[in-house]
Scaffold this motif. Sequence first.
Motif, short mmCIF file in Angstrom:
data_model
loop_
_atom_site.label_atom_id
_atom_site.label_comp_id
_atom_site.label_asym_id
_atom_site.label_seq_id
_atom_site.Cartn_x
_atom_site.Cartn_y
_atom_site.Cartn_z
N MET A 269 -58.75 30.83 -53.19
CA MET A 269 -58.74 29.97 -54.37
C MET A 269 -59.12 30.78 -55.59
O MET A 269 -59.86 31.75 -55.52
N GLY A 270 -58.60 30.37 -56.74
CA GLY A 270 -58.92 31.08 -57.96
C GLY A 270 -58.11 32.35 -58.09
O GLY A 270 -57.31 32.70 -57.23
N ASN A 271 -58.32 33.06 -59.19
CA ASN A 271 -57.52 34.26 -59.44
C ASN A 271 -58.38 35.51 -59.53
O ASN A 271 -58.06 36.44 -60.24
N SER A 272 -59.48 35.51 -58.81
CA SER A 272 -60.36 36.68 -58.86
C SER A 272 -59.69 37.90 -58.25
O SER A 272 -59.74 38.98 -58.81
N TYR A 273 -59.11 37.76 -57.09
CA TYR A 273 -58.47 38.83 -56.32
C TYR A 273 -59.42 39.95 -55.93
O TYR A 273 -58.99 40.97 -55.41
N GLU A 274 -60.70 39.76 -56.19
CA GLU A 274 -61.66 40.78 -55.79
C GLU A 274 -61.84 40.76 -54.28
O GLU A 274 -62.06 39.70 -53.70
#
Lengths: 114, 113
Positions: A97-102
């Motif tokens: 979920m979200g666009n952190s991509y970390e």
Amino acid sequence: DGGITQSPKYLFRKEGQNVTLSCEQNLNHDAMYWYRQDPGQGLRLIYYSQIVNDFQKGDIAEGYSVSREKKESFPLTVTSAQKNPTAFYLCASRPSMGNSYEQYFGPGTRLTVT
Amino acid sequence: AQSVTQPDIHITVSEGASLELRCNYSYGATPYLFWYVQSPGQGLQLLLKYFSGDTLVQGIKGFEAEFKRSQSSFNLRKPSVHWSDAAEYFCAVLTDSWGKLQFGAGTQVVVTP
């Protein structure tokens, strides 16, 4: 403490044997990844999984297999078909979920095959 | 195909001196870029990331990086290194919506007294 655990830290096997590397996370992350690290080559993606019971091949999947039966676990099997299995193996995870991509990494397992 | 190049395999720097690590990327759209650090025999830790907005990004441990689209670069800097900064540093670019990362080959940093 939340995090990713890989066990064991060091693993020794004889040539011709399959070996399974463990990766467990308690971060409630959906996506998990396996990388191989060799000196001077950075990290190369072996397999990744976005969701339970689903996984895709990465750039160097030949000679490896994975399973994703539980969200927390993503074990990697190095088969006897892998021509040069000695390497440092890193597992990572990230929330979908979200666009952190970390990506969050485990401490790694060093596999030596002789 | 997306790629990441770290031109310097090995850098030696004196404690207290400044450090700059180079990273060049090849990517068609606006890249999502990362810098990770790895201590010997350990996993990777995220130092900082760039997705959009301000091109100068601050990270942990006193590191910063500057995104320069015209030069396709994302160089990492630290004004004054400490002995504990000795490690290997990896630049990475996001390659798809599945979260796959392409890593550079890494730069090994040695800190001398």
